[in-house]
Write a protein that holds these residues in place. Structure first.
Motif, PDB file in Angstrom:
ATOM      1  N   GLN A  82      -3.722  13.772  15.259  1.00 44.52           N
ATOM      2  CA  GLN A  82      -2.434  14.882  15.583  1.00 44.52           C
ATOM      3  C   GLN A  82      -0.746  14.066  15.481  1.00 44.52           C
ATOM      4  O   GLN A  82      -0.391  14.446  14.603  1.00 44.52           O
ATOM      5  CB  GLN A  82      -2.530  15.948  16.726  1.00 44.52           C
ATOM      6  CG  GLN A  82      -2.510  17.045  16.265  1.00 44.52           C
ATOM      7  CD  GLN A  82      -2.159  17.815  17.744  1.00 44.52           C
ATOM      8  OE1 GLN A  82      -1.106  18.379  18.202  1.00 44.52           O
ATOM      9  NE2 GLN A  82      -3.845  17.198  18.574  1.00 44.52           N
ATOM     10  N   ALA A  83      -0.907  12.989  15.759  1.00 45.52           N
ATOM     11  CA  ALA A  83      -0.060  12.635  15.736  1.00 45.52           C
ATOM     12  C   ALA A  83       0.755  11.106  14.409  1.00 45.52           C
ATOM     13  O   ALA A  83       2.128  11.479  14.092  1.00 45.52           O
ATOM     14  CB  ALA A  83      -0.096  11.085  16.705  1.00 45.52           C
ATOM     15  N   LEU A  84      -0.649  11.528  13.911  1.00 47.33           N
ATOM     16  CA  LEU A  84      -0.504  10.480  12.870  1.00 47.33           C
ATOM     17  C   LEU A  84      -0.039  11.419  12.024  1.00 47.33           C
ATOM     18  O   LEU A  84       1.394  11.744  10.897  1.00 47.33           O
ATOM     19  CB  LEU A  84      -1.466  10.360  12.427  1.00 47.33           C
ATOM     20  CG  LEU A  84      -2.295  10.223  10.660  1.00 47.33           C
ATOM     21  CD1 LEU A  84      -0.821   9.294   9.713  1.00 47.33           C
ATOM     22  CD2 LEU A  84      -3.338  10.534  10.306  1.00 47.33           C
ATOM     23  N   GLU A  85      -0.291  13.505  11.584  1.00 49.73           N
ATOM     24  CA  GLU A  85       0.164  13.859  10.916  1.00 49.73           C
ATOM     25  C   GLU A  85       1.252  14.369  10.999  1.00 49.73           C
ATOM     26  O   GLU A  85       2.249  14.873  10.570  1.00 49.73           O
ATOM     27  CB  GLU A  85      -0.500  15.353  10.833  1.00 49.73           C
ATOM     28  CG  GLU A  85      -2.120  15.136  10.824  1.00 49.73           C
ATOM     29  CD  GLU A  85      -3.502  15.924  11.283  1.00 49.73           C
ATOM     30  OE1 GLU A  85      -3.610  16.063  12.152  1.00 49.73           O
ATOM     31  OE2 GLU A  85      -4.297  16.392  10.241  1.00 49.73           O
ATOM     32  N   ILE A  86       1.651  14.884  12.247  1.00 52.93           N
ATOM     33  CA  ILE A  86       3.305  14.960  12.672  1.00 52.93           C
ATOM     34  C   ILE A  86       4.176  13.647  11.735  1.00 52.93           C
ATOM     35  O   ILE A  86       4.973  14.140  11.291  1.00 52.93           O
ATOM     36  CB  ILE A  86       3.429  14.957  14.325  1.00 52.93           C
ATOM     37  CG1 ILE A  86       2.855  16.285  14.687  1.00 52.93           C
ATOM     38  CG2 ILE A  86       4.538  15.088  14.460  1.00 52.93           C
ATOM     39  CD1 ILE A  86       2.811  16.320  16.468  1.00 52.93           C
TER      40      ILE A  86
END
Lengths: 208, 270
Positions: free
Chosen positions: B55-59
């Motif tokens: 999720q942090a990657l996607e953000i």
């Protein structure tokens, strides 16, 4: 090439400084464009392994763009300047991007299209400049070539994984067939028609 | 206009794409989070961590995509963060597999994505994701690293300590850039306030009621407290560019749980 070796054959009309800058700025446009494309696709792509592949390669294209942006400054252009490619290439690129609406198509555009195009452009560029005069640019290209090989290998590994889990991922027969072709080379444009030489930089083209 | 979803009357960013292996849920009630360090609790912790790193990657990736006019040096930081989060996800995924687990073994939530990606300004996005969520992640990682070590798993503890070093940089660059962007933009303080106010509203709306349990019968509120959410890693926050004044605020009794949204304000804006 040995350090003190007499020079080999040079192109009859090597690119001048401004033309070399135009080439590098155009390549930077492609690199930042690919970086941003991968960034957009990362959350949009369902398959976790492909998401991670795209996410990692965002950084590789950013590093390439950064190195090109520093080099172009050495060629009398603003730091990190880039410029749009020639109109025909741009139109074709926009169509390819808009058509890349599935995971196999996205993989194909980047790993079968962009990376081979950069390879081909470097070969063309090499034949049109004095390699010693422009050695700093070649150093940038050499570093990217190593990264590009790794990126391609990583894409092949992920593609194998996705293909072997296609059932679990709910792939249709058509999608499965497209996966098999995902790393095949496609032409995203001609290297001869890539750069829009010498016209003044428009304001937007200086955008970082 | 980005796609959105409605959860308990709050508009949030619609979930990022997930492959069919994952069961994406919208409430902590539907999560399977365990207390303690039993085998299944360990696997679930690692699985959740894997998903949170993704999720942090996607953000970070979405931020790069949404703000093409961001200063180039900041884009480089975000691109680097993408790579870091990929490495973290893969390392957690390996641990999941090594423990006999698998992708999608437990339900997942896209809580941070859904909140952070509602911010329409770059400053708002950095405030929510890097300074607040990743700032909290720094605190949590320090705590979790110790937990795994106490459970006799030095290897996992070492991995989490390595992640922490990366997270410090993610928070530090955000702190640096929020200051720089604020200096050049008279609207910036309003954008920070708007982001924080949104977070407060969401946190309050989604707060579990006392005694509410999750999918495996664990009291959600009790879980929040037992999982180290009240722990503040002062030295790491100092390294990440938090000022002494900000740290003094964090030193006060602080629970960044949904029941105490005021403290989120302090931790974020001070």
């Amino acid at each position: 090439m040995m350090l003190l070796e007499p020079r080999g054959p040079l192109p009859a009309q090597p690119l001048v400084v401004r033309q070399r800058a135009d080439c590098i700025m155009s390549l930077r446009w492609l690199s930042t464009g690919t970086m941003r494309l991968l960034a957009r696709w990362t959350p949009e792509t369902p398959e976790m392994e492909v998401k991670l592949l795209f996410g990692k390669h965002i950084h590789d294209f950013a590093q390439f763009a950064d190195a090109l942006g520093k080099r172009v400054h050495e060629l009398r252009m603003p730091l990190q300047a880039q410029r749009d490619p020639a109109h025909g290439f741009l139109r074709s690129w926009n169509e390819l991007v808009s058509d890349a609406d599935s995971t196999p198509a996205k993989l194909k555009l980047v790993y079968g299209g962009v990376i081979p195009f950069i390879d081909a452009f470097v070969v063309w560029y090499r034949s049109n400049v004095d390699p010693l005069l422009d050695e700093p640019t070649f150093r940038v290209f050499e570093h990217f070539a190593v990264d590009a090989r790794r990126m391609h290998d990583e894409a092949a590994e992920v593609l194998d994984f996705v293909a072997s889990h296609a059932d679990l991922l709910g792939y249709t027969d058509d999608q499965r067939a497209a996966l098999g072709l995902a790393l095949e080379r496609i032409t995203i444009g001609s290297v001869d028609d890539f750069v829009d030489y010498r016209s003044p930089l428009a304001k937007g083209e200086r955008t970082k | 206009m980005a796609a959105t979803k409605q959860i308990k009357g709050v508009t949030l960013r619609a979930d990022p794409a997930r492959d069919t292996a994952f069961d994406v849920v919208q409430s902590p009630r539907d999560m399977h989070e365990y207390v303690g360090m039993s085998d299944i609790a360990q696997r679930q912790r690692i699985h959740r961590h894997m998903h949170n790193e993704m999720q942090a990657l996607e953000i970070a990736a979405q931020t790069l995509s949404d703000f093409p006019d961001a200063p180039w040096e900041l884009q480089l930081e975000l691109a680097r963060q993408c790579w870091d989060e990929v490495r973290h996800t893969i390392m957690m995924y390996r641990l999941v597999l090594e423990r006999g687990g698998y992708k999608g073994e437990f339900p997942v939530m896209n809580h941070e994505w859904s909140i952070a990606c509602m911010a329409t300004t770059l400053i708002g996005r950095l405030t929510l994701q890097n300074r607040t969520f990743e700032g909290g992640e720094m605190d949590l990682l320090r705590h979790l690293s110790r937990m795994w070590r106490e459970a006799g798993d030095e290897y996992t503890a070492g991995i989490l300590d390595g992640f922490l070093a990366d997270e410090v940089q993610h928070v530090r660059f955000a702190n640096t850039w929020i200051k720089k962007l604020t200096a050049n933009n008279p609207l910036a303080p309003l954008q920070v306030a708007e982001a924080v106010s949104f977070l407060r509203r969401v946190t309050s709306s989604l707060a579990p009621t006392p005694g509410e349990t999750n999918g495996v019968g664990v009291d959600i509120t009790a879980f929040t407290h037992m999982d180290g959410s009240e722990f503040v890693a002062f030295e790491d926050r100092r390294l990440a560019g938090f000022s002494e004044d900000e740290l003094r605020v964090l030193a006060k009794p602080l629970t960044r749980s949904p029941e105490n949204p005021e403290n989120i304000d302090k931790a974020t804006t001070s």
